[in-house]
Write a protein that holds these residues in place. Structure first.
Motif, mmCIF file in Angstrom:
data_model
loop_
_atom_site.group_PDB
_atom_site.id
_atom_site.type_symbol
_atom_site.label_atom_id
_atom_site.label_comp_id
_atom_site.label_asym_id
_atom_site.label_seq_id
_atom_site.Cartn_x
_atom_site.Cartn_y
_atom_site.Cartn_z
ATOM 1 N N GLY A 1 -2.551 7.137 -6.931
ATOM 2 C CA GLY A 1 -2.820 5.820 -6.375
ATOM 3 C C GLY A 1 -1.610 5.036 -5.894
ATOM 4 O O GLY A 1 -1.746 4.115 -5.108
ATOM 5 N N THR A 2 -0.417 5.361 -6.335
ATOM 6 C CA THR A 2 0.773 4.581 -5.995
ATOM 7 C C THR A 2 1.052 4.565 -4.497
ATOM 8 O O THR A 2 1.332 3.511 -3.920
ATOM 9 C CB THR A 2 2.010 5.134 -6.735
ATOM 10 O OG1 THR A 2 1.717 5.171 -8.126
ATOM 11 C CG2 THR A 2 3.221 4.274 -6.508
ATOM 12 N N ALA B 1 0.930 1.647 0.674
ATOM 13 C CA ALA B 1 0.512 1.614 2.081
ATOM 14 C C ALA B 1 -0.374 0.403 2.359
ATOM 15 O O ALA B 1 -0.218 -0.268 3.387
ATOM 16 C CB ALA B 1 -0.222 2.905 2.436
ATOM 17 N N LEU B 2 -1.291 0.106 1.449
ATOM 18 C CA LEU B 2 -2.167 -1.061 1.633
ATOM 19 C C LEU B 2 -1.376 -2.360 1.590
ATOM 20 O O LEU B 2 -1.605 -3.264 2.403
ATOM 21 C CB LEU B 2 -3.268 -1.070 0.574
ATOM 22 C CG LEU B 2 -4.358 -0.020 0.760
ATOM 23 C CD1 LEU B 2 -5.285 0.015 -0.444
ATOM 24 C CD2 LEU B 2 -5.154 -0.299 2.027
ATOM 25 N N ARG C 1 1.765 -2.822 2.351
ATOM 26 C CA ARG C 1 2.545 -2.935 3.586
ATOM 27 C C ARG C 1 1.658 -3.326 4.770
ATOM 28 O O ARG C 1 2.027 -4.165 5.593
ATOM 29 C CB ARG C 1 3.251 -1.620 3.874
ATOM 30 C CG ARG C 1 4.121 -1.686 5.094
ATOM 31 C CD ARG C 1 4.913 -0.429 5.284
ATOM 32 N NE ARG C 1 5.668 -0.538 6.527
ATOM 33 C CZ ARG C 1 6.455 0.385 6.970
ATOM 34 N NH1 ARG C 1 6.641 1.495 6.294
ATOM 35 N NH2 ARG C 1 7.091 0.223 8.109
ATOM 36 N N ALA C 2 0.470 -2.735 4.844
ATOM 37 C CA ALA C 2 -0.455 -3.049 5.943
ATOM 38 C C ALA C 2 -0.885 -4.512 5.905
ATOM 39 O O ALA C 2 -0.945 -5.177 6.944
ATOM 40 C CB ALA C 2 -1.672 -2.136 5.878
ATOM 41 N N VAL C 3 -1.148 -5.027 4.717
ATOM 42 C CA VAL C 3 -1.539 -6.440 4.584
ATOM 43 C C VAL C 3 -0.379 -7.337 4.992
ATOM 44 O O VAL C 3 -0.570 -8.313 5.734
ATOM 45 C CB VAL C 3 -2.014 -6.747 3.145
ATOM 46 C CG1 VAL C 3 -2.140 -8.249 2.925
ATOM 47 C CG2 VAL C 3 -3.340 -6.062 2.869
ATOM 48 N N GLN C 4 0.825 -7.036 4.538
ATOM 49 C CA GLN C 4 1.997 -7.839 4.906
ATOM 50 C C GLN C 4 2.202 -7.860 6.418
ATOM 51 O O GLN C 4 2.479 -8.910 6.998
ATOM 52 C CB GLN C 4 3.249 -7.311 4.208
ATOM 53 C CG GLN C 4 3.268 -7.575 2.723
ATOM 54 C CD GLN C 4 4.435 -6.911 2.026
ATOM 55 O OE1 GLN C 4 5.023 -5.944 2.523
ATOM 56 N NE2 GLN C 4 4.783 -7.405 0.857
ATOM 57 N N GLU C 5 2.051 -6.704 7.053
ATOM 58 C CA GLU C 5 2.209 -6.629 8.509
ATOM 59 C C GLU C 5 1.116 -7.424 9.225
ATOM 60 O O GLU C 5 1.388 -8.123 10.202
ATOM 61 C CB GLU C 5 2.201 -5.179 8.972
ATOM 62 C CG GLU C 5 3.464 -4.441 8.591
ATOM 63 C CD GLU C 5 3.435 -2.969 9.007
ATOM 64 O OE1 GLU C 5 2.549 -2.560 9.774
ATOM 65 O OE2 GLU C 5 4.314 -2.219 8.538
ATOM 66 N N ALA C 6 -0.112 -7.338 8.742
ATOM 67 C CA ALA C 6 -1.219 -8.077 9.358
ATOM 68 C C ALA C 6 -1.014 -9.586 9.213
ATOM 69 O O ALA C 6 -1.234 -10.342 10.168
ATOM 70 C CB ALA C 6 -2.548 -7.656 8.737
ATOM 71 N N LEU C 7 -0.588 -10.022 8.036
ATOM 72 C CA LEU C 7 -0.328 -11.454 7.835
ATOM 73 C C LEU C 7 0.784 -11.939 8.756
ATOM 74 O O LEU C 7 0.671 -13.006 9.371
ATOM 75 C CB LEU C 7 0.032 -11.727 6.375
ATOM 76 C CG LEU C 7 -1.103 -11.602 5.374
ATOM 77 C CD1 LEU C 7 -0.575 -11.719 3.945
ATOM 78 C CD2 LEU C 7 -2.193 -12.623 5.633
#
Length: 65
Positions: free
Chosen positions: A16-17, A22-23, A25-31
Motif C-alpha cells: 500500500g505504501t 502516488a495518491l 502526490r496526485a491530490v497535491q498536484e490537482a490542488l
C-alpha cells in the motif's frame, strides 16, 4: 548501485505504501492546478460538501512556484 526493486502488482497492493504516495502526490498536484487556475475545489467538512475558494486551497509553499 541501487537498482529498483521489481514488485508484483499483488505486492504493491498488499503493501500500500507506493499507492498511498502516488495518491498523495496526485491530490497535491490537482490542488495546485486548481489554485493556479483560480478554480475552487470541494471538500467534505462537518458532514457536508463545501466549496473552498482558490485563495484558501492549502498547498505547500515550495509547490506554488
Amino acid at each position: 548501485m541501487n537498482e529498483p526493486e521489481n514488485k508484483t502488482i499483488d505486492e504493491i497492493f498488499a503493501e500500500g505504501t507506493l499507492i498511498d504516495r502516488a495518491l498523495k502526490r496526485a491530490v497535491q498536484e490537482a490542488l495546485l492546478r486548481h489554485k493556479q487556475a483560480g478554480n475552487p475545489v470541494v471538500a467534505w467538512r462537518a458532514g457536508k460538501a463545501v466549496w473552498i475558494p482558490p485563495e484558501e486551497i492549502p498547498v505547500p509553499e515550495n509547490e506554488t512556484k
